[in-house]
Scaffold this motif. Sequence first.
Motif, PDB file in Angstrom:
ATOM      1  N   GLY A   1      21.045  52.880  48.425  1.00 15.25           N
ATOM      2  CA  GLY A   1      21.713  51.695  47.872  1.00 15.25           C
ATOM      3  C   GLY A   1      23.192  51.953  47.666  1.00 15.25           C
ATOM      4  N   LEU A   2      23.794  51.120  46.828  1.00 17.50           N
ATOM      5  CA  LEU A   2      25.214  51.291  46.488  1.00 17.50           C
ATOM      6  C   LEU A   2      25.295  51.863  45.076  1.00 17.50           C
ATOM      7  N   SER A   3      26.161  52.858  44.900  1.00 11.53           N
ATOM      8  CA  SER A   3      26.294  53.513  43.599  1.00 11.53           C
ATOM      9  C   SER A   3      27.085  52.627  42.639  1.00 11.53           C
ATOM     10  N   PRO A   4      27.046  52.929  41.331  1.00 13.07           N
ATOM     11  CA  PRO A   4      27.918  52.221  40.387  1.00 13.07           C
ATOM     12  C   PRO A   4      29.387  52.303  40.817  1.00 13.07           C
ATOM     13  N   GLU A   5      29.832  53.477  41.309  1.00 15.79           N
ATOM     14  CA  GLU A   5      31.242  53.610  41.739  1.00 15.79           C
ATOM     15  C   GLU A   5      31.569  52.609  42.848  1.00 15.79           C
ATOM     16  N   ALA A   6      30.625  52.426  43.769  1.00 16.06           N
ATOM     17  CA  ALA A   6      30.869  51.475  44.866  1.00 16.06           C
ATOM     18  C   ALA A   6      31.036  50.068  44.300  1.00 16.06           C
ATOM     19  N   LEU A   7      30.166  49.708  43.360  1.00 14.70           N
ATOM     20  CA  LEU A   7      30.228  48.349  42.784  1.00 14.70           C
ATOM     21  C   LEU A   7      31.516  48.173  41.969  1.00 14.70           C
ATOM     22  N   TRP A   8      31.911  49.208  41.214  1.00 17.48           N
ATOM     23  CA  TRP A   8      33.157  49.108  40.442  1.00 17.48           C
ATOM     24  C   TRP A   8      34.370  48.981  41.388  1.00 17.48           C
ATOM     25  N   ALA A   9      34.319  49.761  42.487  1.00 12.06           N
ATOM     26  CA  ALA A   9      35.439  49.711  43.447  1.00 12.06           C
ATOM     27  C   ALA A   9      35.536  48.319  44.086  1.00 12.06           C
ATOM     28  N   ILE A  10      34.382  47.762  44.461  1.00 10.44           N
ATOM     29  CA  ILE A  10      34.366  46.406  45.044  1.00 10.44           C
ATOM     30  C   ILE A  10      34.976  45.430  44.029  1.00 10.44           C
ATOM     31  N   ALA A  11      34.542  45.569  42.769  1.00 16.49           N
ATOM     32  CA  ALA A  11      35.034  44.656  41.733  1.00 16.49           C
ATOM     33  C   ALA A  11      36.535  44.818  41.514  1.00 16.49           C
ATOM     34  N   GLY A  12      37.028  46.051  41.591  1.00 14.62           N
ATOM     35  CA  GLY A  12      38.468  46.288  41.432  1.00 14.62           C
ATOM     36  C   GLY A  12      39.256  45.608  42.550  1.00 14.62           C
ATOM     37  N   ILE A  13      38.750  45.721  43.763  1.00 12.43           N
ATOM     38  CA  ILE A  13      39.447  45.085  44.900  1.00 12.43           C
ATOM     39  C   ILE A  13      39.399  43.563  44.747  1.00 12.43           C
ATOM     40  N   GLN A  14      38.266  43.060  44.238  1.00  8.60           N
ATOM     41  CA  GLN A  14      38.187  41.607  43.980  1.00  8.60           C
ATOM     42  C   GLN A  14      39.167  41.196  42.874  1.00  8.60           C
ATOM     43  N   ALA A  15      39.232  42.017  41.808  1.00  8.33           N
ATOM     44  CA  ALA A  15      40.082  41.660  40.663  1.00  8.33           C
ATOM     45  C   ALA A  15      41.559  41.583  41.073  1.00  8.33           C
ATOM     46  N   HIS A  16      41.948  42.406  42.045  1.00  5.03           N
ATOM     47  CA  HIS A  16      43.354  42.440  42.467  1.00  5.03           C
ATOM     48  C   HIS A  16      43.549  41.757  43.826  1.00  5.03           C
ATOM     49  N   ALA A  17      42.587  40.929  44.218  1.00  6.32           N
ATOM     50  CA  ALA A  17      42.624  40.349  45.571  1.00  6.32           C
ATOM     51  C   ALA A  17      43.935  39.608  45.849  1.00  6.32           C
ATOM     52  N   ALA A  18      44.387  38.821  44.908  1.00  2.20           N
ATOM     53  CA  ALA A  18      45.574  37.998  45.176  1.00  2.20           C
ATOM     54  C   ALA A  18      46.786  38.881  45.459  1.00  2.20           C
ATOM     55  N   ALA A  19      46.962  39.952  44.669  1.00  3.45           N
ATOM     56  CA  ALA A  19      48.107  40.841  44.888  1.00  3.45           C
ATOM     57  C   ALA A  19      47.920  41.677  46.152  1.00  3.45           C
ATOM     58  N   ILE A  20      46.676  42.057  46.448  1.00  7.24           N
ATOM     59  CA  ILE A  20      46.409  42.802  47.699  1.00  7.24           C
ATOM     60  C   ILE A  20      46.864  41.976  48.900  1.00  7.24           C
ATOM     61  N   MET A  21      46.714  40.645  48.794  1.00 10.38           N
ATOM     62  CA  MET A  21      47.063  39.791  49.926  1.00 10.38           C
ATOM     63  C   MET A  21      48.551  39.877  50.287  1.00 10.38           C
ATOM     64  N   ALA A  22      49.394  40.273  49.329  1.00 16.89           N
ATOM     65  CA  ALA A  22      50.819  40.443  49.653  1.00 16.89           C
ATOM     66  C   ALA A  22      51.005  41.539  50.700  1.00 16.89           C
ATOM     67  N   PHE A  23      50.026  42.460  50.801  1.00 22.39           N
ATOM     68  CA  PHE A  23      50.084  43.525  51.810  1.00 22.39           C
ATOM     69  C   PHE A  23      49.115  43.257  52.967  1.00 22.39           C
ATOM     70  N   ALA A  24      47.955  42.666  52.657  1.00 21.11           N
ATOM     71  CA  ALA A  24      46.948  42.410  53.694  1.00 21.11           C
ATOM     72  C   ALA A  24      47.403  41.280  54.621  1.00 21.11           C
ATOM     73  N   ALA A  25      48.071  40.299  54.045  1.00 21.41           N
ATOM     74  CA  ALA A  25      48.503  39.105  54.781  1.00 21.41           C
ATOM     75  C   ALA A  25      49.982  38.901  54.462  1.00 21.41           C
ATOM     76  N   PRO A  26      50.847  39.766  55.046  1.00 23.24           N
ATOM     77  CA  PRO A  26      52.207  39.892  54.541  1.00 23.24           C
ATOM     78  C   PRO A  26      53.236  38.956  55.172  1.00 23.24           C
ATOM     79  N   THR A  27      52.803  37.982  55.978  1.00 22.16           N
ATOM     80  CA  THR A  27      53.785  37.080  56.585  1.00 22.16           C
ATOM     81  C   THR A  27      53.388  35.627  56.315  1.00 22.16           C
ATOM     82  N   VAL A  28      54.333  34.753  56.536  1.00 22.74           N
ATOM     83  CA  VAL A  28      54.063  33.314  56.443  1.00 22.74           C
ATOM     84  C   VAL A  28      52.937  32.942  57.409  1.00 22.74           C
TER      85      VAL A  28
END
Length: 441
Positions: free
Chosen positions: A280-307
């Motif tokens: 299965g997925l460990s607690p660390e995996a679930l926490w990491a997924i949640a962290g990436i979700q929590a910061h999704a909007a700011a991550i998009m400044a790098f993931a999707a960095p152009t108009v």
Amino acid sequence: MTSPAIDQEALRPAFDADFLNQLLARGIQVIRVIHSDLFGRQRGKQYPVKSLLHLEGGVAYSKMANAEDLMGVPVDDKEFPSLATHPDLHAHLDLQTAFVPPWEPDSLWVLSRLSEHGRPSELCPRSQLTRANEILGTTLGLDAVAAGEPEFYLFRNDANGSSVPYATNGVSYTMDRITDPDGAVGRIHRQLIGMDIGVTVVNREFSPGQFEINLMHDEVLGAADSAFLLKSGIKELAILEGMEANFMAKPVTEEEGSSLHVHLSLWKGGENVFATPEGGLSPEALWAIAGIQAHAAAIMAFAAPTVNSYKRLSGAGLSPRTSNWDEDNRFTFIRIPAERGRATRLELRAGDASASPHLLMAAMLHAAGDGIRRGLTPDAAGVPLPRSLEESVAALEKNEVFRDGFGEEFVGIYAALKRREVQGFAAAVTDWEWNLYRRHS
Ligand SMILES: NC(=O)CC[C@H](N)C(=O)O
């Protein structure tokens, strides 16, 4: 173009006469000292091989050159006191990254890190990623392993001089002459394998002239370096084939966008902490997924960095619109591929081909680390992702974890450069407007 048999492993790099003699014996004439700019583009200088011993002290650049927009126009130095005197950055060669590109067999390419007054520069994407991984190491005892998967289009000029996709026909997951009419992609792939950066499979993607080339997983800096070098290798090789490689998120209105999917796992003591013995997925995996979700909007400044990035995220194709996650589901922001055990990993599907692999992976590590430290709970449905670069950049500027992780100077300069793109597009009259409104208003 021929691909000479280059044994990259045999290189024993050091700033000494031994290595210089090895290079001279192989016929190496020049050393290209490379770094990534804020947009993941290759920048650098070329030296005669005999300069090797002098290069140990580093190479100087004007700092302003790393605070430029995509067109090469720098930020306003009145807004950024740290740039006022146009000080130097120093590039230090990471000699263990040295390799001979097969299409330039008399040249050695070496990646470098940028420093400022002896400290890593915030404007150096490689240093940013190193710092993000070090924070994971010191606060959680974890090390990141990653892999990038860039997609791209090849364009060439037709008889009228217009730029058109390299192929007009075919279907996905093919590598035949319908997909690759001149065999150019096959040749480019062979040259890329010779770079020894872990290039694996190439295949046609969902649109004519669109391809994906994958990379082996590696420790996170190596993985980002490989994705960065892969992109610049593809660009150079396309030019040698008389074409243009295109890493825009959405180059053609009617066709698929191009992604940069990133696979990530976290490790401790040689074990993948995302895995469980039961598969299965460990607690660390679930926490990491949640962290990436929590910061999704700011991550998009790098993931999707152009108009342009936000046109890929319009809901068509296999690109995400919300920060959802799921197992074995290619429509989600975070997919958990079906493989388990040591291969247990998450895949962030938000990134597009125009992203800097170093900055995107650094953002993922800051976010995953925050999720693990706070023990966050993932949310399968997620929330809508930003619909524009303006929203993503605003989210980045507000994000305390990222301001702390990337540094205030970096966030300020990056946001100022990206806002300039937002303003430029807002003021530009597009073909779409012209075609619609010239007759219908
Ligand atoms: N193979 C795929 O998953 C396609 C991804 C799609 N091209 C995108 O931009 O997200």
